[in-house]
Design an enzyme around this catalytic site. Structure first.
Site, mmCIF file in Angstrom:
data_model
loop_
_atom_site.group_PDB
_atom_site.id
_atom_site.type_symbol
_atom_site.label_atom_id
_atom_site.label_comp_id
_atom_site.label_asym_id
_atom_site.label_seq_id
_atom_site.Cartn_x
_atom_site.Cartn_y
_atom_site.Cartn_z
ATOM 1 N N VAL A 1 0.865 -1.182 0.000
ATOM 2 C CA VAL A 1 0.000 0.000 0.000
ATOM 3 C C VAL A 1 0.901 1.231 0.000
ATOM 4 C CG1 VAL A 1 -1.764 1.292 1.222
ATOM 5 C CG2 VAL A 1 -1.847 -1.210 1.203
ATOM 6 N N LYS A 2 0.693 2.098 -0.990
ATOM 7 C CA LYS A 2 1.510 3.308 -1.106
ATOM 8 C C LYS A 2 0.933 4.415 -0.226
ATOM 9 C CE LYS A 2 3.282 4.467 -5.194
ATOM 10 N NZ LYS A 2 3.370 4.739 -6.661
ATOM 11 N N ILE A 3 1.786 4.942 0.639
ATOM 12 C CA ILE A 3 1.418 6.052 1.512
ATOM 13 C C ILE A 3 2.444 7.160 1.312
ATOM 14 C CG2 ILE A 3 1.105 6.805 3.900
ATOM 15 C CD1 ILE A 3 0.330 3.951 4.620
#
Length: 373
Positions: A139-141
């Site tokens: 998951v890209k944050i």
């Protein structure tokens, strides 16, 4: 499998494709790149999905079903993008298994308009992780100030994270700190640390674009001679920070429990200036334990004429520092450059997100009209 890309992989660089579409999945194109181009991962972002959805008819059936069910645009985007990412995760699962979870990863980004909202970012990360439901998801944050605690909390819950939009060394150190803090939370919760992976996406070409613009505004011969070198120098110093950070008792305690170091990922590696070598952000950043995520144009350029000349990072720490010092000497304010790039980075992703929402909204409306005819 091309010799040049195999040599790059053999040098310790994981080759990830910075693109995904249903067409790539359904035509076998992505599988072919895995088979013949040493591709072992995929990254996505709102711009990539907007382009895929605008160009392809392969989404029509799912869009039609969503329209018939009365789905709003946010839910439709969520369903369409997670479907592609889940299918890509399944395609890359053999790579994930063969590499012990190191590669075979597919990234999907939280909504960019949440970049300055810690709680909403964490909620979005949880939703994506649950919906895709594959262990090889990342998951890209974004690495905003508000993103830091969300990164730590997501990792603490066992969610593997791709930290994106890193431009500066100070921010990068904060990201590594957030990663270790997340592992400590996961350990305290009794989670298996060996199952958690993370990469830190350090952007390269945009640094040159911004600094070159400022050097040209200064206009002196001394300033102009410094163009086109800051992106690589900055990334090399980031790797030095990586080596310095993941040592010592605090890290060793986590490593003893199966924790993995958070690999640097070189992002934004497509060359923007046609005067520069089209493979420079790949060839000049070869070093073990890194990822280079490339648009297909850069991937094919390297397959055709890229060179692997051994470690191009660690022997050049002093040169990189000297270059950054020379930039300061001619009047380049590093902190201001990084601040500008961080704000622009978020703004660009928000704009791409709005474009994606508008694209899907239009398709839902069109599908609805067809159903009524």
């Amino acid at each position: 499998m091309t010799d040049r890309l195999k040599a790059l992989a053999d040098a310790g660089v994981s080759i990830w494709l910075d693109d995904l579409s249903r067409e790539r999945l359904e035509t076998g194109n992505l599988a072919e790149l895995v088979e013949t181009r040493s591709v072992v991962g995929v990254t996505t972002n709102p711009s990539i999905f907007a382009a895929a959805l605008a160009d392809g008819e392969r989404y029509d059936e799912e869009v039609g079903a969503l329209a018939e069910a009365g789905a709003g645009v946010d839910l439709a985007v969520f369903e369409l993008t997670t479907t592609d990412v889940r299918n890509a995760c399944d395609l890359l699962r053999p790579v994930y298994d063969a590499t012990g979870g190191l590669d075979g990863r597919v990234s999907i980004e939280v909504s960019p308009d949440l970049a300055f909202d810690t709680a909403a970012t964490l909620e979005s990360a949880r939703a994506l992780w649950a919906e895709v439901d594959r262990p090889n998801l990342l998951v890209k944050i974004p690495a905003t100030t508000e993103g830091g605690p969300a990164i730590t909390d997501a990792l603490g819950e066992g969610i593997s994270v791709n930290v994106t939009l890193i431009f500066g060394l100070g921010r990068y150190r904060e990201v590594m700190e957030a990663y270790v803090a997340g592992l400590e939370k996961a350990d305290a919760a009794g989670l298996d640390l060996s199952g958690i992976q993370s990469v830190a996406s350090f952007f390269v070409s945009r640094v040159d674009t911004e600094i070159d613009k400022r050097l040209e505004a200064i206009g002196s011969d001394e300033a102009l001679a410094l163009r086109g070198k800051a992106g690589v120098a900055n990334a090399r110093l980031a790797y030095r920070a990586f080596e310095e950070f993941f040592t010592g008792e605090r890290w060793q305690a986590l490593a003893a429990k199966g924790a993995h170091r958070q690999r640097p990922l070189w992002a934004s590696t497509g060359v923007k200036n046609p005067d520069y070598r089209d493979t420079m952000y790949v060839a000049d950043l070869v070093v073990p334990e890194t990822v280079n995520t490339m648009p297909e144009k850069t991937l094919e350029a390297f397959a055709d004429h890229g060179e692997v000349l051994g470690d191009q990072v660690r022997p050049f720490y002093d040169d990189a520092q000297a270059h950054m010092d020379a930039l300061a000497a001619v009047g380049i304010d590093y902190d201001d450059v990084i601040s500008t790039l961080e704000q622009e980075g978020v703004d660009k992703f928000v704009a791409s997100w709005k474009e994606l929402l508008e694209t899907v909204s239009g398709q839902l409306e069109q599908s609805g009209r067809k159903a009524q005819q």
